[in-house]
Design a protein around this motif. Structure first.
Motif: not given
Length: 334
Positions: A129-150
């Protein structure tokens, strides 16, 4: 739109790309879907307005609940596109507009929900589930300089010897979960700052100094380490006990802290008993933080049913109210 520089780490500091120290202070909010569906009087963007314009926050931590724990029909993994387009993207885009850093937190709370009266462990059962979550979310905000991933809100442990006790093994957590998740995120998002917690609700963090998580893309690594601290957490262990072993060796961010007099045993406390000590520690070490939580339902609450700040000093408040509610404490130290 307000440009915010990307963040990275140098030694034990969080810095911008020019090497300037950055100490972010702010609050957690409730899951944006919960705000949208359950919080009357406010919208998701109203909440951002309040934490940015009224409180003066520089960062907001956004807990995204992956699964429907309690049968309410909520949860990102049940409705990924809907959740992203209706709740999360508008919120993060508005943070960009006003100039607010946004921490996207995969908000698993190990031990919840209870199964036959016992807590449901542990993080290894949630790997796919964690891999599925980040496979979706991580590329969506990769170009946002203000976004941090926890990467994972509050892991507990695999193979517990007791339902609420250890072993809390940093190396198992790092090798089996934290490192694979960081590697997976970096496939999609090479530049975003990543936050990594640890076992026992992010209280067992000493291993971060001796066995840090590796960044497969960045050298030095763009990884900081987090803790969560509450008055009744782990029999009242204080923040110095958790962070002293690592605070001079790796970058640290306190992504949850709070208290509320009369609330459940974990968060029950006051400013005198808990909040003042916490603030003195983070200010002494120049640590960033996000207080838990700017909400009127989830404890430890910062606002009342009308979304007015609890615990502010004023002509009609008494010392008990100010001391036992964290809203005013947070506002005074932002």
């Amino acid at each position: 739109m307000v440009f915010l520089p990307r963040l990275k780490t140098e030694g034990s500091r969080i810095v911008d790309l020019d090497g300037n120290d950055i100490v972010l202070k702010g609050v957690n909010i409730a899951d944006p879907e919960v705000i949208y569906r359950d919080r009357h009087r406010v919208s998701i963007l109203d909440v951002v307005d309040r934490v940015f314009f009224n409180l003066g926050c520089k960062v907001v931590r956004i807990p995204v609940t992956p699964e429907d724990f309690y049968g309410y029909g909520y949860g990102f993994l049940h409705q990924q596109d809907l959740y992203y387009h209706r709740y999360l993207k508008p919120l993060v885009d508005y943070c960009v507009e006003v100039g607010l850093y946004a921490i996207i937190d995969m908000h698993y709370v190990d031990g919840e929900p209870l199964v036959d009266g016992n807590p449901s462990f542990g993080y290894l059962d949630k790997k796919s589930q964690a891999f599925e979550f980040w496979d979706y979310i991580a590329p969506k905000f990769k170009d946002y300089s203000n976004v941090i991933y926890d990467i994972y809100n509050e892991p507990v442990q695999p193979l517990p010897t007791d339902l609420w006790e250890g072993p809390y093994d940093w190396l198992i957590w790092k090798d089996e979960m934290a490192q694979p998740l960081v590697n997976r995120i970096r496939l999609h998002a090479p530049e975003n700052l990543i936050l990594v917690g640890g076992p026992n609700y992010c209280l067992e963090m000493a291993g971060a100094a001796s066995h840090p998580v590796q960044d497969p893309v960045n050298d030095p690594p763009s990884i900081a380490y987090i803790t969560h601290t509450y008055p009744g957490h782990d029999r009242g262990r204080r923040i110095a006990d958790v962070l002293d072993p690592i605070v001079d060796h790796v970058p640290v961010f306190v992504s949850e802290w709070g208290f509320e007099q009369g609330a459940d045993r974990v968060v029950h406390g006051t400013a005198d008993e808990f909040g003042t000590e916490l603030i003195e520690y983070v200010e002494r070490h120049k640590l960033g933080w996000t207080a838990w939580v700017f909400d009127n339902v989830w404890t430890s609450r910062m606002v009342n049913a009308k979304w007015s700040l609890l615990g502010e000093v004023g002509p009609n408040t008494d010392d008990t109210e100010v001391n036992g509610r964290m809203g005013g404490v947070v506002k005074r130290h932002l």
